[in-house]
Motif scaffolding. Structure first.
Motif, PDB file in Angstrom:
ATOM      1  N   CYS A 239       0.799  -1.230   0.000  1.00  0.00           N
ATOM      2  CA  CYS A 239       0.000   0.000   0.000  1.00  0.00           C
ATOM      3  C   CYS A 239       0.831   1.280   0.000  1.00  0.00           C
ATOM      4  CB  CYS A 239      -0.926   0.007   1.208  1.00  0.00           C
ATOM      5  SG  CYS A 239      -0.044  -0.134   2.802  1.00  0.00           S
ATOM      6  N   GLY A 240       2.146   1.177   0.135  1.00  0.00           N
ATOM      7  CA  GLY A 240       2.980   2.364   0.325  1.00  0.00           C
ATOM      8  C   GLY A 240       2.841   3.400  -0.770  1.00  0.00           C
ATOM      9  N   LYS A 241       2.918   2.960  -2.022  1.00  0.00           N
ATOM     10  CA  LYS A 241       2.873   3.912  -3.142  1.00  0.00           C
ATOM     11  C   LYS A 241       1.499   4.576  -3.248  1.00  0.00           C
ATOM     12  CE  LYS A 241       5.231   2.695  -6.686  1.00  0.00           C
ATOM     13  NZ  LYS A 241       5.706   2.042  -7.941  1.00  0.00           N
ATOM     14  N   LYS A 242       0.422   3.792  -3.090  1.00  0.00           N
ATOM     15  CA  LYS A 242      -0.929   4.354  -3.164  1.00  0.00           C
ATOM     16  C   LYS A 242      -1.151   5.379  -2.059  1.00  0.00           C
ATOM     17  CE  LYS A 242      -3.234   0.298  -5.188  1.00  0.00           C
ATOM     18  NZ  LYS A 242      -4.286  -0.724  -4.953  1.00  0.00           N
ATOM     19  N   LEU A 243      -0.703   5.049  -0.859  1.00  0.00           N
ATOM     20  CA  LEU A 243      -0.903   5.967   0.262  1.00  0.00           C
ATOM     21  C   LEU A 243      -0.118   7.257   0.073  1.00  0.00           C
ATOM     22  CD1 LEU A 243      -0.862   3.559   3.347  1.00  0.00           C
ATOM     23  CD2 LEU A 243      -2.832   4.589   2.210  1.00  0.00           C
ATOM     24  N   ASP A 244       1.051   7.152  -0.523  1.00  0.00           N
ATOM     25  CA  ASP A 244       1.851   8.352  -0.771  1.00  0.00           C
ATOM     26  C   ASP A 244       1.137   9.269  -1.761  1.00  0.00           C
ATOM     27  OD1 ASP A 244       4.410   9.810  -0.390  1.00  0.00           O
ATOM     28  OD2 ASP A 244       4.623   9.445  -2.536  1.00  0.00           O
ATOM     29  N   PHE A 245       0.573   8.696  -2.819  1.00  0.00           N
ATOM     30  CA  PHE A 245      -0.197   9.500  -3.782  1.00  0.00           C
ATOM     31  C   PHE A 245      -1.404  10.147  -3.109  1.00  0.00           C
ATOM     32  CE2 PHE A 245       1.362   6.544  -7.376  1.00  0.00           C
ATOM     33  CZ  PHE A 245       2.478   7.349  -7.560  1.00  0.00           C
ATOM     34  N   LEU A 246      -2.072   9.396  -2.236  1.00  0.00           N
ATOM     35  CA  LEU A 246      -3.239   9.933  -1.540  1.00  0.00           C
ATOM     36  C   LEU A 246      -2.842  11.076  -0.615  1.00  0.00           C
ATOM     37  CD1 LEU A 246      -6.251   9.656  -1.134  1.00  0.00           C
ATOM     38  CD2 LEU A 246      -5.822   7.929   0.607  1.00  0.00           C
ATOM     39  N   CYS A 247      -1.685  10.966   0.025  1.00  0.00           N
ATOM     40  CA  CYS A 247      -1.194  12.049   0.888  1.00  0.00           C
ATOM     41  C   CYS A 247      -0.948  13.323   0.088  1.00  0.00           C
ATOM     42  CB  CYS A 247       0.084  11.623   1.601  1.00  0.00           C
ATOM     43  SG  CYS A 247      -0.187  10.527   3.014  1.00  0.00           S
ATOM     44  N   GLN A 248      -0.493  13.178  -1.139  1.00  0.00           N
ATOM     45  CA  GLN A 248      -0.293  14.355  -1.991  1.00  0.00           C
ATOM     46  C   GLN A 248      -1.621  15.058  -2.262  1.00  0.00           C
ATOM     47  OE1 GLN A 248       2.291  13.670  -5.476  1.00  0.00           O
ATOM     48  NE2 GLN A 248       3.009  11.805  -4.495  1.00  0.00           N
ATOM     49  N   MET A 250      -4.288  14.920  -0.347  1.00  0.00           N
ATOM     50  CA  MET A 250      -4.725  15.515   0.915  1.00  0.00           C
ATOM     51  C   MET A 250      -3.975  16.811   1.180  1.00  0.00           C
ATOM     52  SD  MET A 250      -4.889  11.961   3.092  1.00  0.00           S
ATOM     53  CE  MET A 250      -5.577  12.596   4.613  1.00  0.00           C
ATOM     54  N   ASN A 251      -2.699  16.832   0.849  1.00  0.00           N
ATOM     55  CA  ASN A 251      -1.902  18.046   1.064  1.00  0.00           C
ATOM     56  C   ASN A 251      -2.425  19.204   0.214  1.00  0.00           C
ATOM     57  OD1 ASN A 251       0.542  19.163   2.403  1.00  0.00           O
ATOM     58  ND2 ASN A 251       1.206  19.473   0.289  1.00  0.00           N
ATOM     59  N   ARG A 252      -2.883  18.893  -1.010  1.00  0.00           N
ATOM     60  CA  ARG A 252      -3.439  19.946  -1.864  1.00  0.00           C
ATOM     61  C   ARG A 252      -4.719  20.531  -1.258  1.00  0.00           C
ATOM     62  NH1 ARG A 252      -0.773  17.366  -6.358  1.00  0.00           N
ATOM     63  NH2 ARG A 252      -2.166  15.562  -6.375  1.00  0.00           N
ATOM     64  N   GLU A 253      -5.541  19.674  -0.703  1.00  0.00           N
ATOM     65  CA  GLU A 253      -6.783  20.161  -0.069  1.00  0.00           C
ATOM     66  C   GLU A 253      -6.460  21.035   1.138  1.00  0.00           C
ATOM     67  OE1 GLU A 253      -9.592  19.820  -1.382  1.00  0.00           O
ATOM     68  OE2 GLU A 253      -9.313  18.182  -2.794  1.00  0.00           O
ATOM     69  N   VAL A 254      -5.472  20.630   1.930  1.00  0.00           N
ATOM     70  CA  VAL A 254      -5.073  21.415   3.097  1.00  0.00           C
ATOM     71  C   VAL A 254      -4.529  22.772   2.657  1.00  0.00           C
ATOM     72  CG1 VAL A 254      -3.499  21.545   5.067  1.00  0.00           C
ATOM     73  CG2 VAL A 254      -4.626  19.382   4.512  1.00  0.00           C
ATOM     74  N   ASN A 255      -3.745  22.784   1.588  1.00  0.00           N
ATOM     75  CA  ASN A 255      -3.217  24.058   1.073  1.00  0.00           C
ATOM     76  C   ASN A 255      -4.348  24.981   0.626  1.00  0.00           C
ATOM     77  OD1 ASN A 255      -0.496  23.537   1.478  1.00  0.00           O
ATOM     78  ND2 ASN A 255      -0.223  22.581  -0.509  1.00  0.00           N
ATOM     79  N   THR A 256      -5.375  24.397   0.016  1.00  0.00           N
ATOM     80  CA  THR A 256      -6.519  25.208  -0.422  1.00  0.00           C
ATOM     81  C   THR A 256      -7.233  25.825   0.773  1.00  0.00           C
ATOM     82  OG1 THR A 256      -6.838  23.770  -2.352  1.00  0.00           O
ATOM     83  CG2 THR A 256      -8.679  25.173  -1.713  1.00  0.00           C
ATOM     84  N   ILE A 257      -7.414  25.037   1.821  1.00  0.00           N
ATOM     85  CA  ILE A 257      -8.027  25.580   3.047  1.00  0.00           C
ATOM     86  C   ILE A 257      -7.183  26.718   3.598  1.00  0.00           C
ATOM     87  CG2 ILE A 257      -8.557  25.066   5.468  1.00  0.00           C
ATOM     88  CD1 ILE A 257      -9.380  22.262   4.593  1.00  0.00           C
ATOM     89  N   GLY A 258      -5.882  26.530   3.603  1.00  0.00           N
ATOM     90  CA  GLY A 258      -4.991  27.572   4.106  1.00  0.00           C
ATOM     91  C   GLY A 258      -5.074  28.851   3.303  1.00  0.00           C
ATOM     92  N   SER A 259      -5.238  28.733   1.983  1.00  0.00           N
ATOM     93  CA  SER A 259      -5.306  29.920   1.129  1.00  0.00           C
ATOM     94  C   SER A 259      -6.625  30.678   1.298  1.00  0.00           C
ATOM     95  CB  SER A 259      -5.128  29.523  -0.343  1.00  0.00           C
ATOM     96  OG  SER A 259      -6.215  28.725  -0.778  1.00  0.00           O
ATOM     97  N   LYS A 260      -7.687  29.968   1.699  1.00  0.00           N
ATOM     98  CA  LYS A 260      -8.985  30.614   1.881  1.00  0.00           C
ATOM     99  C   LYS A 260      -9.182  31.151   3.296  1.00  0.00           C
ATOM    100  CE  LYS A 260     -11.569  27.798  -1.491  1.00  0.00           C
ATOM    101  NZ  LYS A 260     -12.723  26.865  -1.662  1.00  0.00           N
ATOM    102  N   ASN A 261      -8.402  30.683   4.219  1.00  0.00           N
ATOM    103  CA  ASN A 261      -8.627  30.945   5.639  1.00  0.00           C
ATOM    104  C   ASN A 261      -8.340  32.387   6.064  1.00  0.00           C
ATOM    105  OD1 ASN A 261      -8.787  30.354   8.573  1.00  0.00           O
ATOM    106  ND2 ASN A 261      -6.574  30.666   8.428  1.00  0.00           N
TER     107      ASN A 261
END
Length: 288
Positions: A239-248, A250-261
Protein backbone atom coordinates in the motif's frame (compact mmCIF):
# COMPACT_ATOMS: atom_id res chain seq x y z
CA UNK A 1 1.40 -2.99 6.13
CA UNK A 2 4.92 -4.30 5.57
CA UNK A 3 8.26 -2.57 5.81
CA UNK A 4 10.56 -2.55 2.79
CA UNK A 5 13.55 -3.38 4.98
CA UNK A 6 14.09 -6.95 6.11
CA UNK A 7 16.71 -9.63 6.67
CA UNK A 8 16.84 -13.44 6.76
CA UNK A 9 19.56 -16.08 6.65
CA UNK A 10 19.28 -19.85 6.38
CA UNK A 11 21.86 -22.61 5.98
CA UNK A 12 21.59 -25.48 3.49
CA UNK A 13 22.70 -29.03 4.17
CA UNK A 14 20.95 -31.57 1.96
CA UNK A 15 21.72 -34.27 -0.60
CA UNK A 16 25.42 -33.56 -0.92
CA UNK A 17 25.16 -29.77 -0.85
CA UNK A 18 26.27 -27.28 1.78
CA UNK A 19 25.70 -23.53 1.75
CA UNK A 20 23.39 -20.69 2.76
CA UNK A 21 20.73 -18.28 1.48
CA UNK A 22 20.65 -14.64 2.63
CA UNK A 23 17.92 -12.10 1.87
CA UNK A 24 18.29 -8.37 2.56
CA UNK A 25 16.06 -5.51 1.46
CA UNK A 26 16.21 -1.71 1.50
CA UNK A 27 13.94 1.19 0.57
CA UNK A 28 13.43 1.77 -3.13
CA UNK A 29 10.63 3.27 -5.22
CA UNK A 30 10.56 0.24 -7.52
CA UNK A 31 11.34 -3.49 -7.41
CA UNK A 32 15.09 -4.01 -7.85
CA UNK A 33 16.54 -7.50 -7.37
CA UNK A 34 20.28 -8.19 -7.14
CA UNK A 35 21.41 -11.83 -7.18
CA UNK A 36 24.79 -13.21 -6.12
CA UNK A 37 25.01 -16.93 -6.91
CA UNK A 38 27.82 -19.34 -7.87
CA UNK A 39 28.48 -19.73 -11.59
CA UNK A 40 27.78 -23.46 -11.27
CA UNK A 41 24.25 -22.64 -10.09
CA UNK A 42 23.49 -19.87 -12.61
CA UNK A 43 20.86 -22.05 -14.25
CA UNK A 44 18.44 -21.56 -11.35
CA UNK A 45 18.61 -17.75 -11.49
CA UNK A 46 15.24 -17.53 -13.35
CA UNK A 47 13.66 -19.68 -10.63
CA UNK A 48 14.90 -17.37 -7.87
CA UNK A 49 13.81 -14.25 -9.76
CA UNK A 50 10.33 -15.65 -10.32
CA UNK A 51 10.07 -16.78 -6.69
CA UNK A 52 10.95 -13.35 -5.25
CA UNK A 53 9.37 -11.24 -8.00
CA UNK A 54 5.97 -12.83 -7.43
CA UNK A 55 6.10 -12.02 -3.71
CA UNK A 56 7.60 -8.51 -3.52
CA UNK A 57 6.16 -5.40 -5.19
CA UNK A 58 8.91 -2.87 -4.49
CA UNK A 59 12.19 -2.37 -2.65
CA UNK A 60 15.83 -3.15 -3.36
CA UNK A 61 16.35 -6.85 -2.69
CA UNK A 62 19.72 -8.56 -2.32
CA UNK A 63 19.71 -12.36 -2.52
CA UNK A 64 22.99 -14.19 -1.90
CA UNK A 65 23.40 -17.93 -2.45
CA UNK A 66 26.49 -19.76 -1.22
CA UNK A 67 26.72 -23.38 -2.35
CA UNK A 68 29.20 -26.22 -2.75
CA UNK A 69 29.16 -29.97 -3.16
CA UNK A 70 30.20 -31.95 -0.12
CA UNK A 71 30.31 -35.32 -1.84
CA UNK A 72 32.31 -36.10 -4.98
CA UNK A 73 31.92 -39.24 -7.11
CA UNK A 74 34.32 -40.76 -9.63
CA UNK A 75 32.29 -39.10 -12.38
CA UNK A 76 33.01 -35.70 -10.79
CA UNK A 77 36.81 -36.13 -11.04
CA UNK A 78 38.83 -35.88 -14.27
CA UNK A 79 42.48 -37.01 -14.40
CA UNK A 80 44.47 -35.38 -17.20
CA UNK A 81 47.20 -38.00 -17.73
CA UNK A 82 48.73 -36.31 -20.77
CA UNK A 83 49.16 -33.04 -18.91
CA UNK A 84 50.74 -34.91 -16.00
CA UNK A 85 53.23 -36.68 -18.32
CA UNK A 86 54.17 -33.44 -20.06
CA UNK A 87 54.55 -31.65 -16.76
CA UNK A 88 56.73 -34.47 -15.33
CA UNK A 89 59.05 -34.31 -18.34
CA UNK A 90 59.39 -30.57 -18.14
CA UNK A 91 60.14 -30.67 -14.41
CA UNK A 92 62.84 -33.30 -14.99
CA UNK A 93 64.41 -31.11 -17.69
CA UNK A 94 64.32 -28.21 -15.25
CA UNK A 95 66.08 -30.31 -12.61
CA UNK A 96 68.81 -31.38 -15.10
CA UNK A 97 69.30 -27.80 -16.22
CA UNK A 98 69.84 -26.82 -12.61
CA UNK A 99 72.18 -29.76 -11.93
CA UNK A 100 69.71 -31.39 -9.58
CA UNK A 101 69.04 -35.08 -9.27
CA UNK A 102 65.37 -34.81 -8.51
CA UNK A 103 62.13 -36.35 -9.71
CA UNK A 104 58.80 -34.54 -9.25
CA UNK A 105 56.55 -36.25 -6.73
CA UNK A 106 52.83 -36.93 -7.13
CA UNK A 107 52.12 -34.30 -4.48
CA UNK A 108 53.87 -31.65 -6.58
CA UNK A 109 52.14 -32.69 -9.81
CA UNK A 110 48.61 -32.56 -8.38
CA UNK A 111 49.10 -28.99 -7.26
CA UNK A 112 49.24 -27.77 -10.84
CA UNK A 113 45.94 -26.63 -12.40
CA UNK A 114 44.57 -28.97 -15.02
CA UNK A 115 46.13 -32.18 -13.74
CA UNK A 116 43.12 -33.03 -11.58
CA UNK A 117 39.79 -31.31 -12.35
CA UNK A 118 36.70 -31.46 -10.19
CA UNK A 119 33.45 -31.19 -12.12
CA UNK A 120 31.26 -28.68 -10.25
CA UNK A 121 28.41 -28.58 -12.77
CA UNK A 122 25.03 -29.05 -11.07
CA UNK A 123 21.80 -30.34 -12.55
CA UNK A 124 19.51 -27.28 -12.53
CA UNK A 125 16.16 -29.01 -12.01
CA UNK A 126 17.56 -31.19 -9.23
CA UNK A 127 19.25 -28.25 -7.53
CA UNK A 128 16.07 -26.12 -7.46
CA UNK A 129 14.13 -28.99 -5.93
CA UNK A 130 16.80 -29.26 -3.23
CA UNK A 131 16.94 -25.51 -2.56
CA UNK A 132 13.21 -24.76 -2.70
CA UNK A 133 12.35 -25.79 0.91
CA UNK A 134 15.22 -23.67 2.29
CA UNK A 135 14.22 -20.77 0.03
CA UNK A 136 10.69 -20.92 1.43
CA UNK A 137 12.02 -20.99 5.01
CA UNK A 138 14.24 -17.99 4.27
CA UNK A 139 11.30 -16.18 2.70
CA UNK A 140 9.07 -16.78 5.75
CA UNK A 141 11.76 -15.44 8.09
CA UNK A 142 12.28 -12.47 5.77
CA UNK A 143 8.53 -11.71 5.70
CA UNK A 144 8.26 -11.95 9.47
CA UNK A 145 11.03 -9.36 9.89
CA UNK A 146 9.29 -6.99 7.45
CA UNK A 147 5.91 -7.47 9.12
CA UNK A 148 7.35 -6.76 12.58
CA UNK A 149 8.91 -3.52 11.43
CA UNK A 150 5.79 -2.71 9.42
CA UNK A 151 3.60 -2.94 12.52
CA UNK A 152 5.72 -0.33 14.28
CA UNK A 153 5.58 1.90 11.21
CA UNK A 154 1.81 1.43 10.94
CA UNK A 155 1.36 2.53 14.55
CA UNK A 156 3.35 5.72 13.89
CA UNK A 157 1.32 6.43 10.76
CA UNK A 158 -1.95 5.81 12.64
CA UNK A 159 -0.92 8.25 15.37
CA UNK A 160 -0.14 10.93 12.80
CA UNK A 161 -3.40 10.31 10.92
CA UNK A 162 -5.34 10.63 14.19
CA UNK A 163 -3.56 13.93 14.76
CA UNK A 164 -4.50 15.00 11.22
CA UNK A 165 -8.16 14.00 11.73
CA UNK A 166 -8.33 15.83 15.05
CA UNK A 167 -7.16 19.08 13.45
CA UNK A 168 -9.63 18.62 10.58
CA UNK A 169 -12.42 18.38 13.17
CA UNK A 170 -11.21 21.68 14.65
CA UNK A 171 -11.30 23.31 11.22
CA UNK A 172 -14.83 21.99 10.60
CA UNK A 173 -15.95 23.45 13.91
CA UNK A 174 -14.59 26.84 12.83
CA UNK A 175 -16.10 26.72 9.32
CA UNK A 176 -19.28 28.45 10.49
CA UNK A 177 -17.25 31.15 12.22
CA UNK A 178 -15.34 31.71 8.96
CA UNK A 179 -18.60 32.25 7.08
CA UNK A 180 -19.81 34.64 9.77
CA UNK A 181 -16.55 36.55 9.52
CA UNK A 182 -17.03 36.95 5.77
CA UNK A 183 -20.58 38.17 6.37
CA UNK A 184 -19.44 40.70 8.99
CA UNK A 185 -16.66 42.03 6.77
CA UNK A 186 -18.98 42.53 3.80
CA UNK A 187 -21.62 44.21 5.98
CA UNK A 188 -18.98 46.51 7.50
CA UNK A 189 -17.74 47.45 4.04
CA UNK A 190 -21.26 48.37 2.86
CA UNK A 191 -21.85 50.43 6.01
CA UNK A 192 -18.54 52.17 5.49
CA UNK A 193 -19.46 53.12 1.93
CA UNK A 194 -23.23 53.70 2.21
CA UNK A 195 -23.90 54.19 5.90
CA UNK A 196 -27.02 52.56 7.35
CA UNK A 197 -28.94 52.94 4.09
CA UNK A 198 -27.37 49.96 2.36
CA UNK A 199 -29.51 47.37 0.60
CA UNK A 200 -29.58 44.08 2.58
CA UNK A 201 -30.31 42.07 -0.56
CA UNK A 202 -27.18 43.52 -2.17
CA UNK A 203 -25.21 42.41 0.88
CA UNK A 204 -26.61 38.89 0.55
CA UNK A 205 -25.69 38.78 -3.14
CA UNK A 206 -22.11 39.81 -2.39
CA UNK A 207 -21.98 37.36 0.51
CA UNK A 208 -23.07 34.50 -1.76
CA UNK A 209 -20.32 35.37 -4.24
CA UNK A 210 -17.65 35.51 -1.55
CA UNK A 211 -18.79 32.31 0.15
CA UNK A 212 -18.51 30.43 -3.12
CA UNK A 213 -14.93 31.64 -3.30
CA UNK A 214 -13.99 31.26 0.38
CA UNK A 215 -16.07 28.41 1.81
CA UNK A 216 -14.04 25.35 2.87
CA UNK A 217 -16.87 22.85 3.25
CA UNK A 218 -16.01 21.04 0.00
CA UNK A 219 -12.38 20.68 1.03
CA UNK A 220 -13.43 19.33 4.42
CA UNK A 221 -15.71 16.71 2.86
CA UNK A 222 -13.05 15.64 0.37
CA UNK A 223 -10.51 15.28 3.18
CA UNK A 224 -12.95 13.10 5.11
CA UNK A 225 -13.33 10.89 2.05
CA UNK A 226 -9.54 10.75 1.67
CA UNK A 227 -9.14 9.71 5.31
CA UNK A 228 -11.62 6.85 4.82
CA UNK A 229 -9.78 5.77 1.65
CA UNK A 230 -6.46 5.96 3.49
CA UNK A 231 -7.66 3.55 6.18
CA UNK A 232 -8.99 1.12 3.57
CA UNK A 233 -5.83 1.15 1.45
CA UNK A 234 -3.61 0.77 4.54
CA UNK A 235 -5.14 -2.69 5.04
CA UNK A 236 -3.85 -3.87 1.64
CA UNK A 237 -0.62 -5.96 1.48
CA UNK A 238 1.30 -3.48 -0.73
CA UNK A 239 0.00 0.00 0.00
CA UNK A 240 2.98 2.36 0.33
CA UNK A 241 2.87 3.91 -3.14
CA UNK A 242 -0.93 4.35 -3.16
CA UNK A 243 -0.90 5.97 0.26
CA UNK A 244 1.85 8.35 -0.77
CA UNK A 245 -0.20 9.50 -3.78
CA UNK A 246 -3.24 9.93 -1.54
CA UNK A 247 -1.19 12.05 0.89
CA UNK A 248 -0.29 14.36 -1.99
CA UNK A 249 -4.00 14.84 -2.74
CA UNK A 250 -4.72 15.51 0.91
CA UNK A 251 -1.90 18.05 1.06
CA UNK A 252 -3.44 19.95 -1.86
CA UNK A 253 -6.78 20.16 -0.07
CA UNK A 254 -5.07 21.41 3.10
CA UNK A 255 -3.22 24.06 1.07
CA UNK A 256 -6.52 25.21 -0.42
CA UNK A 257 -8.03 25.58 3.05
CA UNK A 258 -4.99 27.57 4.11
CA UNK A 259 -5.31 29.92 1.13
CA UNK A 260 -8.99 30.61 1.88
CA UNK A 261 -8.63 30.95 5.64
CA UNK A 262 -8.89 34.14 7.67
CA UNK A 263 -8.91 32.65 11.18
CA UNK A 264 -5.87 32.15 13.41
CA UNK A 265 -7.23 28.88 14.82
CA UNK A 266 -7.63 27.44 11.31
CA UNK A 267 -4.15 28.60 10.35
CA UNK A 268 -2.65 26.78 13.32
CA UNK A 269 -4.65 23.65 12.49
CA UNK A 270 -3.44 23.78 8.86
CA UNK A 271 0.18 23.90 10.04
CA UNK A 272 -0.40 20.86 12.27
CA UNK A 273 -2.09 18.94 9.43
CA UNK A 274 0.73 19.66 6.98
CA UNK A 275 3.28 18.55 9.54
CA UNK A 276 1.33 15.32 10.19
CA UNK A 277 1.17 14.58 6.45
CA UNK A 278 4.89 15.17 6.09
CA UNK A 279 5.58 12.73 8.93
CA UNK A 280 3.28 10.17 7.32
CA UNK A 281 4.99 10.49 3.94
CA UNK A 282 8.37 10.08 5.61
CA UNK A 283 7.17 6.82 7.17
CA UNK A 284 5.62 5.64 3.89
CA UNK A 285 9.05 5.71 2.24
CA UNK A 286 9.72 2.50 4.17
CA UNK A 287 6.41 0.79 3.36
CA UNK A 288 6.09 -1.73 0.54
Amino acid sequence: MKSMTGFAHRTISAKGFLGSITLKSYNNRFFDLSLSIPASASGIEPNIREFLGSRISRGKIECTLRLKKTEATLDDITMNFQSAKTLTEQLRNLALACGLNDTPSLDVLTRFPGVIELNTDIDESELWQILFPTMEETWREFEESRIREGLATQQNITNQMNRFTSKLDEIEQNAGQLEQLVHDQITARFKELLGDNYDESRVLQELAVQLVRLTINEEIQRLKAHISAFKAIAAEPSCGKKLDFLCQEMNREVNTIGSKNMLVAVSLAVVEMKDALENIREQLRNVE
